[in-house]
Every structure is written in C-alpha cells, then in structure tokens.
Design a protein around this motif. Structure first.
Motif: not given
Length: 206
Positions: A144-147, A180-190
């Motif tokens: 969660v923090v690295t991405i 950036l927050p949206l990019l992170a959330v999108g990665s978590y969703a994947v």
C-alpha cells in the motif's frame, strides 16, 4: 546541510512539501510493517510450532510467506530489506522539509531505489497470489505504501528536470501529481480484482 544542486538542473518553483511529508509517512508505515514481520520471523525461529500473530486464516496469514523461498529472496528474510530501505524516504523527506535541495544524480539514484522497491513488490504480489495463495497482512501494508511512493518519486524526477525530458513532458508529470491518489487506488483495485479471481477472497469472509 550543504546544497547539492546541479546547475544544469532547473530549480523547482516550490519546495515539494507534500512529497516530503508523504515520504516520511510512507517510510514510517513501511518501516513498522518490516519491523513487525521481522519480529514475527524471530518468533518463528524461537518456536517453530507457534502461530504468527498475523495468521488469521489459511488465506490471510504471514507464516507461509515468511517461511517460503520467496520470503528470503536474497538469502535473508525480506523484512530486513524494509528495515534498512524505508529509512531512506524518511531521511529524504525530513531533509526536504529542512530546506535541502538535491541535484540530478541524487534524484536519479533515489528513483532507481524506489523503482527496485516497486519491482520487488510487484514480484512479491505475483508470488503471493499465484504461487503461495496467501495474503500476508503486513506484506499488504508494504504494498500500500510502496506503490504510491514509487509513482510520486517517478513523477517528481520527471517534472523537476532530473530526467532529460521535453518541457511538455515535465508539465504533464506535474499535472499527473494531482492524480496520484487515483493512480494508487487504481493499482489497488487491479490487485484486489486479481486476488479475487485467483483466490476467491470474498468467499472466505462471507
């Protein structure tokens, strides 16, 4: 702290305060996750029959990851990498808040370190989901923090001139920072979708 500016590198318009604060927060969280996993590993070595405090089910557990070959990818427990590696973002963030300005070589090396961390985390995610069939709680905290840390540092070196990019690309990276927050959330969703498809996580909790 002595300035280490590179005269060929454009001076940023403002100090990247938000980046600095995030690096310190992410570094502290990542370090605590690594410390917790290290303590769990010590407990396993002291008592091989003991269950780890983060073992909640066959699916959600730390033991399988810590005891696996993947859990010691470089010949020693992976959390030791976190104990040492997460110190860097904390120090860099604190230095930026203190007024330090780093040059091109520093930012490129720092970005290279974050890229390694990101690649290693992606590899661990794949191994965890597709090989070990587990979700390690403290490992997921690290994910969660690295991405977002990787995205933030990459975009920063793109916008501040450390990478020799056209001005248009630098401006695009600057604008992407707000996404950036949206990019992170999108990665978590994947990751969540892949884990659900592979491990049927929801069935475990329903």
């Amino acid at each position: 702290m002595p300035r280490c500016d590179n005269p060929r590198m454009p001076t940023p318009r403002t100090r990247p305060t938000l980046l600095a604060v995030w690096l310190m927060i992410a570094g502290a969280i990542g370090w605590w996750a690594a410390f917790s996993l290290t303590m769990e590993r010590f407990a396993q070595l002291a008592d091989p029959d003991a269950s780890a405090g983060c073992d909640f089910s066959v699916l959600v557990q730390c033991s399988a990851n810590l005891e696996s070959v993947q859990g010691s990818a470089f010949g020693f427990p992976n959390p030791i990498l976190g104990l040492t590696g997460w110190v860097a973002p904390i120090v860099v963030g604190a230095a930026i808040l203190a007024g330090a300005q780093f040059g091109r070589v520093f930012w490129l090396l720092f970005a290279a370190g974050m890229t390694f961390a990101f690649g290693f985390v992606v590899w661990l995610i794949v191994q965890s989901i597709f090989v070990l069939h587990t979700l390690c709680p403290w490992c997921m905290v690290t994910w969660v923090v690295t991405i977002p840390s990787f995205y933030a540092v990459l975009l920063h070196v793109m916008r501040n001139g450390a990478l020799p990019l056209p001005r248009a690309a630098q401006r695009s990276a600057d604008r992407l920072m707000s996404w950036l927050p949206l990019l992170a959330v999108g990665s978590y969703a994947v990751i969540a979708v892949v884990a659900q498809l592979r491990l049927d996580v929801l069935a475990t909790f329903l």
